[in-house]
Design a protein around this motif. Structure first.
Motif, PDB file in Angstrom:
ATOM      1  N   ALA A 106       0.834  -1.203   0.000  1.00  0.00           N
ATOM      2  CA  ALA A 106       0.000   0.000   0.000  1.00  0.00           C
ATOM      3  C   ALA A 106       0.869   1.253   0.000  1.00  0.00           C
ATOM      4  CB  ALA A 106      -0.924  -0.012   1.213  1.00  0.00           C
ATOM      5  N   TYR A 107       1.922   1.250   0.843  1.00  0.00           N
ATOM      6  CA  TYR A 107       2.840   2.405   0.889  1.00  0.00           C
ATOM      7  C   TYR A 107       3.515   2.612  -0.464  1.00  0.00           C
ATOM      8  CZ  TYR A 107       2.679   3.480   5.874  1.00  0.00           C
ATOM      9  OH  TYR A 107       2.283   3.876   7.105  1.00  0.00           O
ATOM     10  N   ALA A 108       3.917   1.487  -1.084  1.00  0.00           N
ATOM     11  CA  ALA A 108       4.602   1.576  -2.376  1.00  0.00           C
ATOM     12  C   ALA A 108       3.652   2.138  -3.437  1.00  0.00           C
ATOM     13  CB  ALA A 108       5.108   0.201  -2.786  1.00  0.00           C
ATOM     14  N   LEU A 109       2.399   1.667  -3.433  1.00  0.00           N
ATOM     15  CA  LEU A 109       1.417   2.131  -4.421  1.00  0.00           C
ATOM     16  C   LEU A 109       1.027   3.586  -4.196  1.00  0.00           C
ATOM     17  CD1 LEU A 109      -0.866  -1.030  -4.703  1.00  0.00           C
ATOM     18  CD2 LEU A 109       0.778  -0.198  -6.383  1.00  0.00           C
ATOM     19  N   MET A 110       1.090   4.018  -2.927  1.00  0.00           N
ATOM     20  CA  MET A 110       0.748   5.424  -2.619  1.00  0.00           C
ATOM     21  C   MET A 110       1.878   6.372  -3.003  1.00  0.00           C
ATOM     22  SD  MET A 110      -1.374   5.532   0.926  1.00  0.00           S
ATOM     23  CE  MET A 110      -0.206   4.640   1.872  1.00  0.00           C
ATOM     24  N   GLY A 111       3.009   5.768  -3.391  1.00  0.00           N
ATOM     25  CA  GLY A 111       4.155   6.581  -3.792  1.00  0.00           C
ATOM     26  C   GLY A 111       4.857   7.230  -2.616  1.00  0.00           C
ATOM     27  N   SER A 112       4.869   6.515  -1.474  1.00  0.00           N
ATOM     28  CA  SER A 112       5.562   7.050  -0.292  1.00  0.00           C
ATOM     29  C   SER A 112       7.067   7.115  -0.555  1.00  0.00           C
ATOM     30  CB  SER A 112       5.319   6.149   0.916  1.00  0.00           C
ATOM     31  OG  SER A 112       3.947   6.029   1.145  1.00  0.00           O
ATOM     32  N   GLY A 113       7.713   7.986   0.196  1.00  0.00           N
ATOM     33  CA  GLY A 113       9.147   8.189   0.004  1.00  0.00           C
ATOM     34  C   GLY A 113       9.955   6.985   0.481  1.00  0.00           C
ATOM     35  N   TRP A 114      11.240   6.946   0.022  1.00  0.00           N
ATOM     36  CA  TRP A 114      12.137   5.846   0.405  1.00  0.00           C
ATOM     37  C   TRP A 114      12.379   5.830   1.907  1.00  0.00           C
ATOM     38  CZ3 TRP A 114      12.484   2.107  -2.782  1.00  0.00           C
ATOM     39  CH2 TRP A 114      12.434   2.322  -4.151  1.00  0.00           C
ATOM     40  N   GLU A 115      12.316   7.030   2.510  1.00  0.00           N
ATOM     41  CA  GLU A 115      12.612   7.100   3.956  1.00  0.00           C
ATOM     42  C   GLU A 115      11.566   6.342   4.779  1.00  0.00           C
ATOM     43  OE1 GLU A 115      11.913   9.648   2.013  1.00  0.00           O
ATOM     44  OE2 GLU A 115      10.274  10.800   2.868  1.00  0.00           O
ATOM     45  N   ILE A 116      10.401   6.066   4.164  1.00  0.00           N
ATOM     46  CA  ILE A 116       9.380   5.268   4.856  1.00  0.00           C
ATOM     47  C   ILE A 116       9.497   3.803   4.432  1.00  0.00           C
ATOM     48  CG2 ILE A 116       6.884   4.834   5.041  1.00  0.00           C
ATOM     49  CD1 ILE A 116       6.503   7.877   4.839  1.00  0.00           C
ATOM     50  N   ILE A 117       9.649   3.606   3.126  1.00  0.00           N
ATOM     51  CA  ILE A 117       9.625   2.229   2.602  1.00  0.00           C
ATOM     52  C   ILE A 117      10.858   1.413   3.034  1.00  0.00           C
ATOM     53  CG2 ILE A 117       9.634   0.826   0.480  1.00  0.00           C
ATOM     54  CD1 ILE A 117       7.746   2.901  -0.713  1.00  0.00           C
ATOM     55  N   ILE A 118      12.035   2.048   2.939  1.00  0.00           N
ATOM     56  CA  ILE A 118      13.269   1.283   3.254  1.00  0.00           C
ATOM     57  C   ILE A 118      13.288   0.787   4.704  1.00  0.00           C
ATOM     58  CG2 ILE A 118      15.811   1.450   3.450  1.00  0.00           C
ATOM     59  CD1 ILE A 118      14.866   1.009   0.572  1.00  0.00           C
ATOM     60  N   PRO A 119      13.042   1.660   5.721  1.00  0.00           N
ATOM     61  CA  PRO A 119      13.026   1.127   7.101  1.00  0.00           C
ATOM     62  C   PRO A 119      11.971   0.040   7.278  1.00  0.00           C
ATOM     63  CG  PRO A 119      13.009   3.510   7.135  1.00  0.00           C
ATOM     64  CD  PRO A 119      12.810   3.107   5.722  1.00  0.00           C
ATOM     65  N   PHE A 120      10.851   0.205   6.572  1.00  0.00           N
ATOM     66  CA  PHE A 120       9.768  -0.775   6.641  1.00  0.00           C
ATOM     67  C   PHE A 120      10.247  -2.136   6.107  1.00  0.00           C
ATOM     68  CE2 PHE A 120       5.151   0.087   7.305  1.00  0.00           C
ATOM     69  CZ  PHE A 120       4.791  -1.244   7.491  1.00  0.00           C
ATOM     70  N   VAL A 121      10.922  -2.084   4.947  1.00  0.00           N
ATOM     71  CA  VAL A 121      11.439  -3.328   4.344  1.00  0.00           C
ATOM     72  C   VAL A 121      12.468  -3.970   5.271  1.00  0.00           C
ATOM     73  CG1 VAL A 121      12.796  -4.271   2.417  1.00  0.00           C
ATOM     74  CG2 VAL A 121      10.979  -2.632   1.969  1.00  0.00           C
ATOM     75  N   ILE A 122      13.350  -3.119   5.852  1.00  0.00           N
ATOM     76  CA  ILE A 122      14.386  -3.635   6.757  1.00  0.00           C
ATOM     77  C   ILE A 122      13.725  -4.314   7.962  1.00  0.00           C
ATOM     78  CG2 ILE A 122      16.253  -2.975   8.335  1.00  0.00           C
ATOM     79  CD1 ILE A 122      17.010  -0.806   6.233  1.00  0.00           C
ATOM     80  N   ALA A 123      12.704  -3.646   8.532  1.00  0.00           N
ATOM     81  CA  ALA A 123      12.012  -4.217   9.703  1.00  0.00           C
ATOM     82  C   ALA A 123      11.339  -5.539   9.338  1.00  0.00           C
ATOM     83  CB  ALA A 123      10.982  -3.221  10.225  1.00  0.00           C
ATOM     84  N   TYR A 124      10.687  -5.553   8.166  1.00  0.00           N
ATOM     85  CA  TYR A 124       9.991  -6.758   7.703  1.00  0.00           C
ATOM     86  C   TYR A 124      10.967  -7.926   7.518  1.00  0.00           C
ATOM     87  CZ  TYR A 124       7.143  -9.764   4.712  1.00  0.00           C
ATOM     88  OH  TYR A 124       6.468 -10.827   4.192  1.00  0.00           O
ATOM     89  N   LEU A 125      12.093  -7.602   6.823  1.00  0.00           N
ATOM     90  CA  LEU A 125      13.092  -8.650   6.584  1.00  0.00           C
ATOM     91  C   LEU A 125      13.724  -9.122   7.883  1.00  0.00           C
ATOM     92  CD1 LEU A 125      14.851  -7.468   3.306  1.00  0.00           C
ATOM     93  CD2 LEU A 125      13.265  -9.367   3.609  1.00  0.00           C
ATOM     94  N   PHE A 126      13.961  -8.176   8.808  1.00  0.00           N
ATOM     95  CA  PHE A 126      14.555  -8.528  10.094  1.00  0.00           C
ATOM     96  C   PHE A 126      13.686  -9.551  10.824  1.00  0.00           C
ATOM     97  CE2 PHE A 126      14.791  -7.870  14.698  1.00  0.00           C
ATOM     98  CZ  PHE A 126      16.114  -8.228  14.908  1.00  0.00           C
ATOM     99  N   VAL A 127      12.381  -9.275  10.849  1.00  0.00           N
ATOM    100  CA  VAL A 127      11.448 -10.175  11.547  1.00  0.00           C
ATOM    101  C   VAL A 127      11.437 -11.550  10.885  1.00  0.00           C
ATOM    102  CG1 VAL A 127       9.003 -10.569  12.060  1.00  0.00           C
ATOM    103  CG2 VAL A 127       9.994  -8.326  12.450  1.00  0.00           C
ATOM    104  N   GLU A 128      11.385 -11.565   9.547  1.00  0.00           N
ATOM    105  CA  GLU A 128      11.336 -12.845   8.824  1.00  0.00           C
ATOM    106  C   GLU A 128      12.639 -13.625   8.983  1.00  0.00           C
ATOM    107  OE1 GLU A 128       8.675 -14.171   7.443  1.00  0.00           O
ATOM    108  OE2 GLU A 128       7.510 -12.400   7.970  1.00  0.00           O
TER     109      GLU A 128
END
Lengths: 142, 67
Positions: A106-128
């Motif tokens: 949803a964030y990616a489709l909304m065109g959110s900035g990298w400063e939101i998406i990258i930490p999100f991806v890092i957190a997601y990958l960290f948990v997985e």
């Protein structure tokens, strides 16, 4: 948790809460980090105060009634209760994986900035990755 | 897994609470075991068998044909 630690947490929470409230009243025109700092202190203070006091009250009740303390210990260690808690946690983790990815999409489709998406991806990958690491670790242990 | 826990417990004239207390588990665990909703760990199965001076197979029924 030890009694002294609970007392310390309660006192620290009270101090943080008081400092936060003081800052809200004393600082007329806050700038930068000081805009959020008082509220952060209040929030953290309330949490610590409640947690510490809860622990102390729990300790007080248990000390008064050893039978209740024994029952609480049994319920805590009961293998079915532990199994239920672990199953619930596992289901929670499963649903979190989907919620995380949906939110990320949803964030990616909304065109959110990298400063939101990258930490999100890092957190997601960290948990997985942590889940995989835990699996390997537990498998070696058992 | 089926079991004869309820039957054996009643034969001994013990309440669920008393058995739970002796085995150091919750009363709900005894209830679930008796209803066949919960399969105990091998440790708890041994504890139950020891408590009644029986063998595990005398209490818990393994039905291979159902698997």
């Amino acid at each position: 948790m030890k009694k002294n630690t609970s007392i310390l947490i309660t006192i620290l929470g009270t101090v943080l809460l008081a400092v936060g409230l003081y800052m809200v009243r004393a600082i007329i025109d806050p700038q930068g980090i000081m805009k959020t700092m008082p509220y952060l202190a209040i929030g953290l203070g309330c949490g610590m105060f409640g947690h510490g006091l809860g622990e102390l009250y729990n300790r007080h009740v248990i000390a008064k009634d050893p039978k209740l303390a024994k029952q609480m210990e049994i319920n805590q260690k009961d293998e079915r209760n532990v199994m239920l808690a672990n199953t619930a946690k596992a289901k929670g983790f499963d649903i979190m994986t989907y919620v995380f990815s949906a939110l990320l999409l949803a964030y990616a489709l909304m065109g959110s900035g990298w400063e939101i998406i990258i930490p999100f991806v890092i957190a997601y990958l960290f948990v997985e990755i942590y889940a995989v690491y835990s699996r390997v670790k537990i498998e070696k242990e058992q | 897994m089926k079991n004869r826990l309820e039957e054996i417990r009643k034969q001994h004239g013990i309440k669920q609470e008393e058995l739970a207390s002796a085995l150091e588990v919750s009363r709900q665990t005894i209830g679930s075991l008796e209803n066949g909703r919960y399969n105990p760990s091998i440790l708890l199965a041994f504890k139950i068998a020891h408590y009644f001076n029986l063998r595990i197979e005398d209490i818990f029924i393994y039905e291979e044909e159902l698997r």
